[in-house]
Design an enzyme around this catalytic site. Structure first.
Site, mmCIF file in Angstrom:
data_model
loop_
_atom_site.group_PDB
_atom_site.id
_atom_site.type_symbol
_atom_site.label_atom_id
_atom_site.label_comp_id
_atom_site.label_asym_id
_atom_site.label_seq_id
_atom_site.Cartn_x
_atom_site.Cartn_y
_atom_site.Cartn_z
ATOM 1 N N ASP A 15 53.761 42.251 62.619
ATOM 2 C CA ASP A 15 53.536 41.541 63.809
ATOM 3 C C ASP A 15 52.742 40.319 64.038
ATOM 4 O O ASP A 15 51.662 39.622 64.504
ATOM 5 C CB ASP A 15 51.923 42.567 65.000
ATOM 6 C CG ASP A 15 51.166 43.081 63.398
ATOM 7 O OD1 ASP A 15 50.838 42.372 62.049
ATOM 8 O OD2 ASP A 15 49.876 43.280 64.507
ATOM 9 N N LEU A 49 39.414 40.036 62.332
ATOM 10 C CA LEU A 49 41.270 39.798 62.026
ATOM 11 C C LEU A 49 42.122 39.359 63.477
ATOM 12 O O LEU A 49 40.770 40.206 64.480
ATOM 13 C CB LEU A 49 41.937 40.797 61.663
ATOM 14 C CG LEU A 49 41.471 41.535 60.125
ATOM 15 C CD1 LEU A 49 42.571 42.464 59.735
ATOM 16 C CD2 LEU A 49 42.241 40.004 59.144
ATOM 17 N N ALA A 50 41.993 38.036 63.303
ATOM 18 C CA ALA A 50 42.428 38.005 64.460
ATOM 19 C C ALA A 50 44.484 37.478 64.599
ATOM 20 O O ALA A 50 44.842 37.943 65.984
ATOM 21 C CB ALA A 50 42.764 36.269 64.612
ATOM 22 N N GLY A 51 45.000 39.180 63.453
ATOM 23 C CA GLY A 51 46.109 38.792 64.110
ATOM 24 C C GLY A 51 47.055 38.959 62.631
ATOM 25 O O GLY A 51 46.312 38.221 61.811
#
Length: 122
Positions: A15, A49-51
């Site tokens: 992702d 976490l942002a990604g």
């Protein structure tokens, strides 16, 4: 998981966000301020976490290192299994009449060339 589940039932995915292509430092993801450090994107001034920043080729390299399985056993988990699960018979393999979408990696799993519909893009 690779020792307990048949390879034809495993689909590697990521992702990964656009942060995977940005250097360490401040950035924006989806309008949010983030800080990228050592390849990890977190919302600015937090530990949230942002990604993901995991690129697909790096994920394949990690799975190869962790499982020590031959690449010929892992390749279907990167493409063919996904195509079959989506009922797209012309994708995920190299055969006459199929769509020629390929990514060529070197021995260090770095992308050397991408081919889409039979045409080089890099």
């Amino acid at each position: 998981i690779f020792s307990k589940v048949p390879h034809h039932n495993i689909l590697l995915i990521t992702d990964s966000t656009s942060a995977s292509w940005q250097p360490d430092g401040p950035a924006q993801l989806g309008g949010l301020d983030v800080e990228i450090k050592n390849g990890i994107a977190k919302l600015s001034n937090t530990d949230t976490l942002a990604g993901s920043t995991l690129r697909f080729n790096e994920g394949l390299k990690l799975i190869h290192q962790i499982t020590d399985l031959p690449l010929k056993d892992l390749i279907a988990t990167t493409s063919l299994n996904q195509a079959q699960s989506l009922k797209l018979p012309q994708l995920g393999k190299i055969d006459e009449g199929d769509t020629a979408n390929l990514t060529i990696l070197d021995h260090q799993f770095q992308v050397q060339q991408t081919i889409v519909n039979g045409h080089p893009t890099l």
